[in-house]
Design a protein around this motif. Structure first.
Motif, PDB file in Angstrom:
ATOM      1  N   GLY A 183       9.393  23.051   1.855  1.00  0.00           N
ATOM      2  CA  GLY A 183      10.466  22.570   2.710  1.00  0.00           C
ATOM      3  C   GLY A 183      10.349  21.093   3.019  1.00  0.00           C
ATOM      4  N   LYS A 184       9.345  20.453   2.421  1.00  0.00           N
ATOM      5  CA  LYS A 184       9.123  19.034   2.629  1.00  0.00           C
ATOM      6  C   LYS A 184       8.156  18.548   1.559  1.00  0.00           C
ATOM      7  CE  LYS A 184       5.309  20.061   5.782  1.00  0.00           C
ATOM      8  NZ  LYS A 184       4.726  19.882   7.117  1.00  0.00           N
ATOM      9  N   ALA A 185       8.134  17.244   1.342  1.00  0.00           N
ATOM     10  CA  ALA A 185       7.160  16.631   0.441  1.00  0.00           C
ATOM     11  C   ALA A 185       6.401  15.571   1.232  1.00  0.00           C
ATOM     12  CB  ALA A 185       7.847  16.000  -0.766  1.00  0.00           C
ATOM     13  N   PRO A 186       5.151  15.288   0.857  1.00  0.00           N
ATOM     14  CA  PRO A 186       4.332  14.361   1.646  1.00  0.00           C
ATOM     15  C   PRO A 186       4.642  12.893   1.386  1.00  0.00           C
ATOM     16  CG  PRO A 186       3.069  15.171  -0.186  1.00  0.00           C
ATOM     17  CD  PRO A 186       4.385  15.887  -0.237  1.00  0.00           C
ATOM     18  N   ALA A 187       5.924  12.541   1.331  1.00  0.00           N
ATOM     19  CA  ALA A 187       6.340  11.157   1.140  1.00  0.00           C
ATOM     20  C   ALA A 187       7.837  11.069   1.395  1.00  0.00           C
ATOM     21  CB  ALA A 187       6.003  10.670  -0.263  1.00  0.00           C
ATOM     22  N   THR A 188       8.350   9.859   1.546  1.00  0.00           N
ATOM     23  CA  THR A 188       9.750   9.683   1.929  1.00  0.00           C
ATOM     24  C   THR A 188      10.720   9.684   0.755  1.00  0.00           C
ATOM     25  OG1 THR A 188       9.384   7.287   1.905  1.00  0.00           O
ATOM     26  CG2 THR A 188       9.146   8.427   4.022  1.00  0.00           C
ATOM     27  N   GLN A 195       0.845  -1.188   0.000  1.00  0.00           N
ATOM     28  CA  GLN A 195       0.000   0.000   0.000  1.00  0.00           C
ATOM     29  C   GLN A 195       0.882   1.241   0.000  1.00  0.00           C
ATOM     30  OE1 GLN A 195      -3.443   0.255  -0.138  1.00  0.00           O
ATOM     31  NE2 GLN A 195      -3.426  -1.964  -0.512  1.00  0.00           N
ATOM     32  N   PRO A 196       0.641   2.186  -0.901  1.00  0.00           N
ATOM     33  CA  PRO A 196       1.431   3.418  -0.916  1.00  0.00           C
ATOM     34  C   PRO A 196       1.285   4.201   0.381  1.00  0.00           C
ATOM     35  CG  PRO A 196       0.177   3.165  -2.952  1.00  0.00           C
ATOM     36  CD  PRO A 196      -0.328   2.127  -2.003  1.00  0.00           C
ATOM     37  N   GLU A 197       2.258   5.046   0.647  1.00  0.00           N
ATOM     38  CA  GLU A 197       2.218   5.880   1.846  1.00  0.00           C
ATOM     39  C   GLU A 197       1.037   6.853   1.772  1.00  0.00           C
ATOM     40  OE1 GLU A 197       5.934   7.909   2.168  1.00  0.00           O
ATOM     41  OE2 GLU A 197       7.129   6.072   2.125  1.00  0.00           O
ATOM     42  N   LYS A 198       0.475   7.148   2.929  1.00  0.00           N
ATOM     43  CA  LYS A 198      -0.568   8.157   3.001  1.00  0.00           C
ATOM     44  C   LYS A 198       0.062   9.547   3.033  1.00  0.00           C
ATOM     45  CE  LYS A 198      -3.989   5.339   5.470  1.00  0.00           C
ATOM     46  NZ  LYS A 198      -4.846   5.230   6.680  1.00  0.00           N
ATOM     47  N   ILE A 199      -0.708  10.529   2.597  1.00  0.00           N
ATOM     48  CA  ILE A 199      -0.245  11.903   2.642  1.00  0.00           C
ATOM     49  C   ILE A 199      -0.091  12.339   4.098  1.00  0.00           C
ATOM     50  CG2 ILE A 199      -2.565  12.898   2.548  1.00  0.00           C
ATOM     51  CD1 ILE A 199      -1.394  15.100   0.762  1.00  0.00           C
ATOM     52  N   ILE A 200       0.977  13.083   4.390  1.00  0.00           N
ATOM     53  CA  ILE A 200       1.234  13.537   5.752  1.00  0.00           C
ATOM     54  C   ILE A 200       1.574  15.022   5.741  1.00  0.00           C
ATOM     55  CG2 ILE A 200       2.003  11.299   6.655  1.00  0.00           C
ATOM     56  CD1 ILE A 200       4.885  12.184   6.132  1.00  0.00           C
ATOM     57  N   GLY A 201       1.364  15.686   6.877  1.00  0.00           N
ATOM     58  CA  GLY A 201       1.769  17.077   7.017  1.00  0.00           C
ATOM     59  C   GLY A 201       0.669  18.069   6.713  1.00  0.00           C
ATOM     60  N   THR A 202       0.993  19.344   6.923  1.00  0.00           N
ATOM     61  CA  THR A 202       0.100  20.448   6.569  1.00  0.00           C
ATOM     62  C   THR A 202       0.842  21.406   5.654  1.00  0.00           C
ATOM     63  OG1 THR A 202       0.744  21.680   8.558  1.00  0.00           O
ATOM     64  CG2 THR A 202      -1.231  20.290   8.708  1.00  0.00           C
ATOM     65  N   TYR A 203       0.086  22.082   4.793  1.00  0.00           N
ATOM     66  CA  TYR A 203       0.677  22.874   3.723  1.00  0.00           C
ATOM     67  C   TYR A 203      -0.071  24.201   3.607  1.00  0.00           C
ATOM     68  CZ  TYR A 203       2.629  18.314   2.887  1.00  0.00           C
ATOM     69  OH  TYR A 203       3.284  17.118   3.076  1.00  0.00           O
TER      70      TYR A 203
END
Length: 492
Positions: free
Chosen positions: A316-321, A189-197
């Motif tokens: 400054g970040k993306a919602p995945a590794t 299963q792909p990673e879920k979206i994380i963080g706030t933007y």
């Protein structure tokens, strides 16, 4: 002047007036103060009355009778085809009915937005009952004894019937459901979206992406609205999007989607300006542009690699590794309620639900009072879980409030057409993914401009797609594309 010249001069003025009316609609959605609702409804009603009077002017019939179509070139013949079709249909529509529909739907639009914010279908129900009643009257006037729903569908996809749509949906549904179930049950299963933007940064990135896809801000603008849309044609084509702090994809892909619509209008041959050929030929063809921009280009592995880097720079970040994980996150098949946020596999299932419900509304098999219950029951049957609130269910789309009944199936048609176009352009552009990986989406969009967009309404809808693809329309390219893409992502 010849009869044709006189007719086209008259038509140009009518088209210009229609653009002004469209700008009023854009303003209502984007910038109009809420206290102007009643006055705007009257303004829209007057504009519709004036347009109807021009579109049914008896002189049009006289000009058409005086023109020998065989003497015209392909452009002239296409213009006459469109004008004849419009004149015949509009002449069946009583002026008072057209005016009342404009007045009621203008008010209904605001009431829908308020009811949606309050999650209160009952507050919206009375005005929706008015809209549906008026649209049934319109359908009866236009059908001339034929099928009521088909009469409304003709405004959005000329030459296509509800039964035609049903056959396509019957061919799509089994394989879409099977693919969804297999993917959601897969071990990988792909990673879920994380963080706030932050919203401002989302809009900044969206403007950059709009330019990457060829949107000309010298002839348009990007604003926010409750429901994203594109408005206008010719030299002034405006788009809207929306933001959600925890879901930047909502903004990004709504923007790319609306850019597809806008670039179609902006890409039409300038010599067609303010003529029947100067706008997209159908909503299905229009959706083919928005959906291929959004999905086959924007959600491709190549372009999401570029987008991953852009999100790191802007936020400054993306919602995945990683970039590869990000590709899976962008295309993750999720449980969800909202059509505009649905993944490619489930999107058409949302459309099928709406198609069946609105067809029953117009045929009189479903009452507006029972619509919310019918929606919720159908959603649970199709998706396997319950609707939690009206804004995630029957109130999520603006279309019915503004009288756009017959519009929804064109979204799925657009996906089918986009599948055909994607197959054809990739055969012509073997280096496409390398270009998309560099953020150069115009490599693909220029192909669409040359093979489809520039022709506007020159050909019938199906002929427009078949001319670009060089083969008949089929559901197979879309299904093959989806099965290959998601089998890869989910390791099926």
């Amino acid at each position: 002047m010849t009869a044709y010249d006189e007719l086209m001069a008259f038509q140009r003025d009518t088209s210009a007036l229609g653009e002004v009316a469209g700008r009023l609609g854009w303003d209502q959605e984007v910038m109009m103060p809420p206290g102007a609702e009643d006055q705007r409804a009257e303004e829209m009603a007057v504009m519709e009355k004036m347009l109807h009077q021009r579109q049914t002017n008896p002189r049009i019939g006289d000009w058409l009778a005086a023109i020998n179509v065989a003497d015209l070139d392909a452009v002239g013949q296409a213009n006459i085809r469109h004008i004849t079709h419009s004149f015949t249909r509009r002449s069946r529509m009583p002026e008072a009915l057209a005016t009342e529909i404009a007045r009621v739907t203008s008010k209904a639009q605001r009431q829908w937005a308020d009811a949606r914010a309050a999650n209160d279908y009952k507050a919206f129900q009375p005005v929706l009952e008015q809209v549906v009643s008026l649209k049934r009257e319109e359908a009866a006037a236009l059908a001339n004894g034929g099928d009521l729903y088909d009469a409304l569908l003709e405004d959005y996809e000329p030459g296509t019937t509800g039964n035609d749509i049903q056959k396509l949906f019957d061919a799509l549904r089994p394989r879409l459901v099977a693919l969804r179930d297999a993917a959601m049950g897969a071990d990988r299963q792909p990673e879920k979206i994380i963080g706030t933007y932050p919203a401002k940064k989302q809009m900044k990135l969206s403007r950059k992406l709009a330019k990457k896809f060829g949107y000309d801000f010298g002839h348009g603008r990007l604003d926010k609205a409750v429901h994203p849309f594109s408005s206008g044609s010719g030299q002034d084509v405006r788009i809207t999007t929306r933001t959600a702090a925890e879901d930047p994809f909502n903004c990004i892909y709504s923007t790319i989607h609306e850019v597809g619509h806008a670039c179609y209008e902006l890409g039409i041959d300038d010599t067609y300006l303010l003529t029947p050929l100067g706008a997209g030929v159908s909503m299905g063809v229009h959706e083919s542009q928005s959906r291929i921009y959004e999905n086959q280009f924007g959600r491709s592995r190549a372009f999401t690699g570029y987008l991953y880097e852009q999100m790191e720079q802007v936020f400054g970040k993306a919602p995945a590794t990683s970039a590869e994980a990000f590709y899976g996150t962008v295309n993750r098949i999720n449980k969800g309620y909202i059509r505009t946020e649905a993944d490619e596999v489930q999107y058409n299932l949302h459309v099928m639900l709406r198609f069946d419900l609105e067809r029953r509304l117009i045929d009189g098999q479903l009452d507006v009072a029972d619509l919310e219950e019918a929606w919720n029951a159908r959603f649970a049957a199709d998706f396997g879980y319950e609707v939690d609130k009206a804004s995630n269910g029957v109130l999520q789309d603006v279309h019915w409030s503004v009288g756009l009944i017959g519009y929804f199936p064109t979204y799925a048609l657009g996906n089918i057409y986009a599948g055909c176009l994607n197959e054809a352009l990739r055969a012509d552009l073997p280096d496409l993914d390398a270009e998309l990986a560099r953020g150069k989406a115009t490599y693909a969009t220029k192909w669409l401009g040359q093979n489809l967009q520039q022709f506007g309404g020159l050909r019938e809808p199906i002929a427009t797609i078949e001319h670009a693809c060089g083969k008949p329309v089929s559901v197979e390219p879309l299904l093959s594309y989806l099965e290959q893409k998601f089998s890869d992502i989910y390791k099926l």
